[in-house]
Design a protein around this motif. Structure first.
Motif, PDB file in Angstrom:
ATOM      1  N   ILE A 114      30.392  38.484  42.169  1.00 20.68           N
ATOM      2  CA  ILE A 114      31.465  38.598  41.174  1.00 20.68           C
ATOM      3  C   ILE A 114      31.894  37.214  40.708  1.00 20.68           C
ATOM      4  CG2 ILE A 114      33.886  39.270  40.872  1.00 20.68           C
ATOM      5  CD1 ILE A 114      33.321  41.630  42.755  1.00 20.68           C
ATOM      6  N   ALA A 115      31.950  36.254  41.642  1.00 18.14           N
ATOM      7  CA  ALA A 115      32.352  34.890  41.290  1.00 18.14           C
ATOM      8  C   ALA A 115      31.436  34.308  40.223  1.00 18.14           C
ATOM      9  CB  ALA A 115      32.342  34.008  42.540  1.00 18.14           C
ATOM     10  N   ASN A 116      30.143  34.590  40.335  1.00 16.10           N
ATOM     11  CA  ASN A 116      29.204  34.108  39.319  1.00 16.10           C
ATOM     12  C   ASN A 116      29.493  34.751  37.966  1.00 16.10           C
ATOM     13  OD1 ASN A 116      26.557  33.112  38.147  1.00 16.10           O
ATOM     14  ND2 ASN A 116      26.144  35.307  38.188  1.00 16.10           N
ATOM     15  N   MET A 117      29.728  36.048  37.961  1.00 13.12           N
ATOM     16  CA  MET A 117      29.935  36.757  36.690  1.00 13.12           C
ATOM     17  C   MET A 117      31.242  36.365  36.013  1.00 13.12           C
ATOM     18  SD  MET A 117      28.402  40.608  37.228  1.00 13.12           S
ATOM     19  CE  MET A 117      29.443  41.055  38.605  1.00 13.12           C
ATOM     20  N   PHE A 118      32.241  35.968  36.801  1.00 13.34           N
ATOM     21  CA  PHE A 118      33.555  35.653  36.235  1.00 13.34           C
ATOM     22  C   PHE A 118      33.857  34.152  36.265  1.00 13.34           C
ATOM     23  CE2 PHE A 118      33.886  40.149  36.938  1.00 13.34           C
ATOM     24  CZ  PHE A 118      34.756  40.613  35.959  1.00 13.34           C
ATOM     25  N   ASN A 119      32.826  33.355  36.519  1.00 14.09           N
ATOM     26  CA  ASN A 119      32.983  31.898  36.538  1.00 14.09           C
ATOM     27  C   ASN A 119      34.067  31.437  37.515  1.00 14.09           C
ATOM     28  OD1 ASN A 119      31.001  30.661  35.007  1.00 14.09           O
ATOM     29  ND2 ASN A 119      32.095  30.948  33.076  1.00 14.09           N
ATOM     30  N   LEU A 120      33.999  31.928  38.737  1.00 13.40           N
ATOM     31  CA  LEU A 120      34.952  31.556  39.776  1.00 13.40           C
ATOM     32  C   LEU A 120      34.289  30.589  40.748  1.00 13.40           C
ATOM     33  CD1 LEU A 120      36.275  35.147  40.641  1.00 13.40           C
ATOM     34  CD2 LEU A 120      37.151  33.586  38.894  1.00 13.40           C
ATOM     35  N   ASP A 121      35.079  29.726  41.357  1.00 17.52           N
ATOM     36  CA  ASP A 121      34.559  28.798  42.354  1.00 17.52           C
ATOM     37  C   ASP A 121      34.017  29.587  43.542  1.00 17.52           C
ATOM     38  OD1 ASP A 121      34.008  26.601  43.925  1.00 17.52           O
ATOM     39  OD2 ASP A 121      36.063  26.402  44.649  1.00 17.52           O
ATOM     40  N   ASN A 122      32.793  29.261  43.977  1.00 15.25           N
ATOM     41  CA  ASN A 122      32.182  30.018  45.073  1.00 15.25           C
ATOM     42  C   ASN A 122      31.937  29.179  46.316  1.00 15.25           C
ATOM     43  OD1 ASN A 122      30.087  28.372  44.294  1.00 15.25           O
ATOM     44  ND2 ASN A 122      28.532  29.984  44.318  1.00 15.25           N
ATOM     45  N   LYS A 123      32.665  28.089  46.465  1.00 14.04           N
ATOM     46  CA  LYS A 123      32.362  27.132  47.531  1.00 14.04           C
ATOM     47  C   LYS A 123      32.646  27.673  48.929  1.00 14.04           C
ATOM     48  CE  LYS A 123      33.264  22.403  49.073  1.00 14.04           C
ATOM     49  NZ  LYS A 123      33.990  21.143  48.818  1.00 14.04           N
ATOM     50  N   TYR A 124      33.681  28.467  49.083  1.00 14.48           N
ATOM     51  CA  TYR A 124      34.133  28.837  50.423  1.00 14.48           C
ATOM     52  C   TYR A 124      33.716  30.253  50.797  1.00 14.48           C
ATOM     53  CZ  TYR A 124      36.754  24.681  49.337  1.00 14.48           C
ATOM     54  OH  TYR A 124      37.095  23.409  48.956  1.00 14.48           O
TER      55      TYR A 124
ATOM     56  N   VAL B 160      42.053  34.030  43.340  1.00 17.38           N
ATOM     57  CA  VAL B 160      41.339  33.233  42.341  1.00 17.38           C
ATOM     58  C   VAL B 160      41.402  33.900  40.973  1.00 17.38           C
ATOM     59  CG1 VAL B 160      39.104  32.242  41.725  1.00 17.38           C
ATOM     60  CG2 VAL B 160      39.843  32.248  44.108  1.00 17.38           C
ATOM     61  N   MET B 161      41.306  35.236  40.943  1.00 12.89           N
ATOM     62  CA  MET B 161      41.437  35.949  39.657  1.00 12.89           C
ATOM     63  C   MET B 161      42.836  35.763  39.078  1.00 12.89           C
ATOM     64  SD  MET B 161      38.565  37.526  38.828  1.00 12.89           S
ATOM     65  CE  MET B 161      38.555  39.160  38.104  1.00 12.89           C
ATOM     66  N   ASP B 162      43.825  35.783  39.955  1.00  6.85           N
ATOM     67  CA  ASP B 162      45.204  35.574  39.503  1.00  6.85           C
ATOM     68  C   ASP B 162      45.361  34.183  38.878  1.00  6.85           C
ATOM     69  OD1 ASP B 162      48.121  36.572  39.639  1.00  6.85           O
ATOM     70  OD2 ASP B 162      48.240  34.603  40.603  1.00  6.85           O
ATOM     71  N   GLN B 163      44.738  33.189  39.502  1.00  3.89           N
ATOM     72  CA  GLN B 163      44.787  31.826  38.959  1.00  3.89           C
ATOM     73  C   GLN B 163      44.079  31.730  37.617  1.00  3.89           C
ATOM     74  OE1 GLN B 163      42.990  29.663  42.190  1.00  3.89           O
ATOM     75  NE2 GLN B 163      44.837  29.744  43.482  1.00  3.89           N
ATOM     76  N   LYS B 164      43.171  32.640  37.378  1.00  5.16           N
ATOM     77  CA  LYS B 164      42.428  32.673  36.116  1.00  5.16           C
ATOM     78  C   LYS B 164      43.181  33.461  35.042  1.00  5.16           C
ATOM     79  CE  LYS B 164      37.647  33.534  34.543  1.00  5.16           C
ATOM     80  NZ  LYS B 164      37.248  32.157  34.245  1.00  5.16           N
ATOM     81  N   GLY B 165      44.359  33.978  35.383  1.00  5.34           N
ATOM     82  CA  GLY B 165      45.174  34.699  34.421  1.00  5.34           C
ATOM     83  C   GLY B 165      45.051  36.202  34.469  1.00  5.34           C
ATOM     84  N   TYR B 166      44.410  36.717  35.504  1.00  4.57           N
ATOM     85  CA  TYR B 166      44.238  38.168  35.638  1.00  4.57           C
ATOM     86  C   TYR B 166      45.443  38.793  36.351  1.00  4.57           C
ATOM     87  CZ  TYR B 166      39.368  38.576  34.106  1.00  4.57           C
ATOM     88  OH  TYR B 166      38.212  38.609  33.352  1.00  4.57           O
TER      89      TYR B 166
END
Length: 635
Positions: free
Chosen positions: A547-557, A349-355
């Motif tokens: 971490i998902a909350n802090m980096f605005n990542l989807d947390n559904k799963y 997910v971080m990779d998809q965010k450009g990390y």
């Protein structure tokens, strides 16, 4: 006069004394009697080894007897001479399994399963560790095998094949029916007392303690075979919908504390080998064990009720949970079993965010299947042993000092923002290779495992301090969030008395044991922001959602919780134990403890619901992974 003449000759039958007939029958069936007695003693002895405080011979003996009867039933299908050889071979197999289970339990606090055997590569390179776990008393299981080997041939010479086929078949049917009937009764009673335990295998130690080692392995084999068969069938749509609905309801946002704070910042996550909380702010002979961590805790947000939740995969399980927020495998190691799954992991997910995402570990690239699993999890790169200059070795591999120095150079060359996941190594069990590094005084603990650990973790703390200080000095920390935590316990239960003595605990309970299974977890923010102590009960499953909350990542799963925005103190362990922050349930004894008073309490309807919730959560995670559900869930 031999047995045949006594039994077949009617005249002799009346002339021979009853005592002689009994004596001859005992000799004729001595192999059966010895097998029954020896295996019974071994299995009962093993039960005492894995549960010394709660061992009950009276309750364990009946299911152990029942588990042996099917083996005896099969023996009666053979003629007497071949029967002896069969029973001797079965004795060898059971004895070797008990020996292996005992050694395995000392390290993993679990029972060997088929999945663990299938994933036996997880033990590669740990020969010295395994050898250090073997004790002289373990050869108790094997002593009779060596003693009776030269007697078998001689014994068979004095035995006659006198039981006809019809009688042998009758004996087989009666003994087998008795064994299956009794076994079925004990297994059914356990299934009523502990629903789902037999299918999830969430608490293998408790299962073994109640039904015995033989029954455990039979159930494990059955579950493994059924799992392989069921894996060929798609999961029913009703079950998929149930799991999807649970995930939706679980991950509804409860607040916005620090939401999006990490946008554009680097994430550096450090998993420290065998770092436990009891060393934090503790001293030995007036000296701090972890002075550097103590200092950095005061500059960070520190969670002092953070638990490791690993199973048989140990270090790799900790990695799996913090990067996926799914529970480890019930048997075996998740890093082997689920490397072919589609995962919604942190790196992906971080990779998809450009990390830019990179994993670092100074040991063999293939150990714990990391070279495969890191690709599955979406890391752009893995810096394993082959990526480092092995200029200094401590313990299993590259020293933490060299690992951190070389990793820092690599971090400086990475394009920002990045996610780096680092796993240390030097403080690995049995902690006896850090003696030449540092002069930490362990007087009073010399020659003990605890003493070696204190010196080893002091060395690891020194290297962590140097690394964190350099990150700060070089300015890299100004745009980075640091997450640091321990992976699993340091002191095996076999040596827990050393830890109890260190903590001045007498008459310890399982609650106190669990309270000592906390590991440090800190989050450091730029400029030492948000420093303080958070007392929420939490664990490794909660790292990714936070971490998902802090980096605005989807947390559904995710099955964990965001500890920045949750007041729920829910922590579930792979063995079925759990806590809600007020009550601690210990699965292997089926006992509830009030955390504040330390006293045991009775199960209430609410606590029963919580136990069912814990079992359901473990079951949901297993279904997600075993059926590769994220492949259809994640869009």
């Amino acid at each position: 006069m031999d047995v045949r003449s006594v039994i077949n000759n009617k005249y002799n039958r009346y002339l021979v004394e009853p005592f002689d007939i009994i004596k001859l029958q005992i000799i004729q069936h001595l192999d059966v009697l010895l097998f029954f007695a020896l295996v019974m003693m071994k299995v009962m002895y093993y039960g005492k080894q894995i549960s010394p405080d709660y061992f009950s011979a009276d309750s364990l003996r009946p299911p152990v007897i029942a588990s042996m009867l099917p083996f005896l039933a099969v023996a009666f299908l053979f003629k007497e001479k071949k029967r002896t050889n069969y029973l001797y071979i079965i004795n060898i197999i059971i004895s070797v399994i008990l020996f292996a289970d005992t050694v395995y339990f000392r390290y993993f606090k679990d029972i060997i399963s088929v999945a663990a055997v299938r994933n036996s590569l997880q033990l590669k390179g740990m020969g010295s560790t395994i050898m250090s776990l073997i004790q002289g008393k373990d050869f108790y299981y094997l002593a009779d095998i060596a003693a009776f080997a030269p007697m078998i041939k001689s014994f068979n010479k004095h035995k006659q094949n006198i039981i006809n086929v019809k009688t042998r078949l009758l004996l087989f049917a009666v003994v087998l029916s008795l064994g299956i009937g009794l076994d079925g009764k004990y297994i059914y009673e356990l299934s009523k007392d502990q629903p789902m335990l037999l299918t999830t295998m969430s608490n293998k130690v408790y299962l073994t303690k109640i039904l015995g080692n033989i029954n455990f392995h039979i159930i494990d084999i059955n579950n493994f075979v059924m799992k392989e068969i069921n894996s060929l069938k798609p999961l029913p749509s009703e079950r998929k919908n149930e799991i999807n609905s649970y995930l939706d309801n679980k991950n509804n946002s409860q607040g916005n504390n620090l939401t999006g704070y990490g946008n554009g910042k680097n994430l550096i996550m450090i998993q420290v080998e065998a770092l436990q909380q009891f060393v934090i702010n503790a001293k030995v002979n007036g000296n701090e064990i972890t002075p550097n961590l103590n200092r950095w805790i005061n500059k960070s947000l520190y969670f002092d009720n953070f638990f490791y939740q690993v199973a048989a995969g140990n270090t790799s399980d900790a990695e799996f949970m913090t990067n996926n927020s799914l529970y480890p495998a019930a048997s075996g190691a998740a890093y082997y079993m689920y490397s072919g799954d589609q995962l919604n992991s942190l790196a992906k997910v971080m990779d998809q965010k450009g990390y830019n995402t990179t994993a670092f570990h100074g040991y063999e690239d293939g150990f714990w299947n990391r070279n495969v699993m890191y690709k599955t999890e979406g890391f752009d790169k893995f810096n394993g042993e082959t990526s480092f200059n092995l200029d200094e070795k401590v313990g299993l591999g590259l020293s933490d000092k060299s690992f951190f120095n070389q990793s820092l150079d690599k971090l400086k060359d990475m394009k920002q923002p990045f996610y780096s996941f680092m796993v240390t190594l030097s403080s690995h069990y049995p902690y006896d290779d850090a003696k030449g590094y540092g002069n930490f005084d362990i007087t009073g603990y010399d020659g003990t495992l605890l003493g070696d650990y204190l010196r080893g973790i002091h060395y690891a703390d020194e290297q962590l301090g140097m690394f964190l200080d350099k990150l700060e000095k070089d300015g890299l920390m100004d745009n980075s969030i640091i997450v640091l935590y321990g992976d699993h316990n340091a002191i095996p239960r076999e040596y827990i008395d050393q830890l109890y003595k260190f903590e001045n605990i007498s008459n310890a309970t399982d609650l106190q044991w669990y309270q000592l299974q906390k590991v440090p977890m800190l989050i450091h923010f730029p400029k030492d922001q948000y420093k303080g102590v958070n007392h929420i009960y939490t664990g490794q499953m909660d790292v990714y959602p936070t971490i998902a909350n802090m980096f605005n990542l989807d947390n559904k799963y995710m099955l964990g919780k965001d500890i920045m925005n949750s007041s729920e103190q829910w922590v579930v362990f792979r063995n079925g134990s759990f806590t809600d922050g007020k009550v601690f349930y210990v699965s292997w004894t089926n006992i509830y403890y009030d955390i504040s008073s330390g006293s045991t309490i009775l199960e209430t309807p609410q606590l029963k619901k919580e136990k069912e919730r814990a079992m359901n959560e473990l079951s949901y995670s297993d279904d997600i992974l075993n059926s590769n559900l994220l492949k259809s869930f994640v869009k």
